[in-house]
Design an enzyme around this catalytic site. Structure first.
Site, PDB file in Angstrom:
ATOM      1  N   HIS A   1       0.835  -1.204   0.000  1.00 37.22           N
ATOM      2  CA  HIS A   1       0.000   0.000   0.000  1.00 37.22           C
ATOM      3  C   HIS A   1       0.876   1.264   0.000  1.00 37.22           C
ATOM      4  CE1 HIS A   1      -2.937  -2.778   2.211  1.00 37.22           C
ATOM      5  NE2 HIS A   1      -3.645  -2.385   1.156  1.00 37.22           N
TER       6      HIS A   1
ATOM      7  N   MET B   1       2.337  -9.160  -1.039  1.00 42.37           N
ATOM      8  CA  MET B   1       1.870  -8.578   0.225  1.00 42.37           C
ATOM      9  C   MET B   1       0.359  -8.430   0.180  1.00 42.37           C
ATOM     10  SD  MET B   1       4.703  -5.775   1.213  1.00 42.37           S
ATOM     11  CE  MET B   1       6.406  -6.272   1.411  1.00 42.37           C
TER      12      MET B   1
END
Ligand code: AMP
Length: 288
Positions: A37, A184
């Site tokens: 992110h 991830m």
């Protein structure tokens, strides 16, 4: 960093940016942030000096038997991470701000959701498209950054932007991986230590399929069978493993044209997804 909880306030701030002609980059997220992110947030900062990250676990993209209730939440940790990654604004509304009593509108795409994740998650991409359209209206971005880990989601958003003439440029961000190759994901936190050791097999399998193509394999179904067998032996319950057209997601019929291998598989109760360009559209995309 300005934290905005109200939709009305977010819209006022965004209207002011528009009036002043400021470039604004948006990174929509569901929080429980990881380095993937944050890479998107840093990339957003290369496109605009105003960077909005949204934190919103969107209830309408979860099915009734999915993990909405247990989805990880960590507002304080997320704010700390976003500040250090260079976000200038955070939009973190409550569900009642986004979907007040009586809300009943959905943005529905006709074909893309018939493939891959859309088949096992009915209504998921309508929920995604609806929240992304609302976030675009409320935050007024000139650019929005999305991760290629959620490949089908990127295509859905890009299609919606074209179909609805939205004034926002979509930037595709490559998948960010752990050193052992696992993509991830906030959901990786669900994995037991034993499952976590097995999880990198998902990407290893996709890479092995690409190696087979590079070595001359030309039969799609033989390739897919090899991948399914390998994942099954490693302990995954495979939901789908497909080779698809990179734009339409229709099943690929040839390994000579650009194509993507996409997979969703469960380890215990954790559903993981990943994808890899098998035959890239151009040389640069080989690294995705
Ligand atoms: P999520 O919070 O999982 O809804 O993800 C928010 C955004 O981050 C989406 O555009 C995702 O595709 C992107 N994202 C999540 N994980 C990764 C990753 N490992 N690499 C790149 N982008 C990611």
């Amino acid at each position: 960093m300005d934290v905005i909880r109200s939709a009305v306030r977010m819209k006022e701030v965004a209207q002011d940016w528009r009036r002043r002609g400021l470039p604004v980059a948006l990174v929509p997220t569901m929080g429980a942030l990881h380095d993937g992110h944050l890479a998107l947030v840093r990339t957003a900062g290369q496109h605009a000096s105003t960077v909005v990250a949204s934190l919103f676990v969107n209830p309408i993209q979860f099915g009734p038997r999915e993990d909405l209730a247990r989805y990880p939440r960590d507002l304080d940790g997320d704010l700390r991470k976003l500040r250090s990654a260079g976000a200038t604004h955070v939009f973190a509304p409550e569900a009642s701000e986004m979907y007040p009593e009586g809300f009943q509108t959905r943005v529905v795409l006709e074909r893309l959701p018939e493939h891959l994740c859309g088949r096992s998650r009915p209504g998921h991409f309508a929920g995604v498209a609806t929240v992304v359209l609302k976030l675009f209206h409320l935050c007024g971005p000139t650019v929005a950054v999305f991760g290629m880990k959620d490949y089908q989601q990127v295509l859905v958003v890009e299609r919606m932007v074209r179909d609805l003439d939205l004034d926002v440029r979509i930037v595709r961000h490559p998948t960010v991986r752990e050193p052992d190759g696992l993509a991830m994901s906030s959901r990786n936190a669900y994995l037991t230590p034993k499952e976590r050791r097995v999880a990198p097999e998902l990407y290893a399998t996709l890479r092995a399929l690409r190696d087979l193509v590079v070595a001359g394999e030309r039969d799609v179904s033989r390739l897919v069978t090899a991948g399914r067998d390998r994942l099954g032996k490693a302990g995954f319950a495979v939901e789908y493993l497909e080779v698809v057209d990179p734009d339409t997601l229709d099943p690929a019929t040839s390994l000579d044209a650009p194509c993507v291998a996409a997979v969703a598989a469960r380890l215990g109760s954790t559903r993981l997804i990943d994808n890899l360009q098998l035959v890239p559209s151009d040389a640069e995309e080989c690294t995705r």
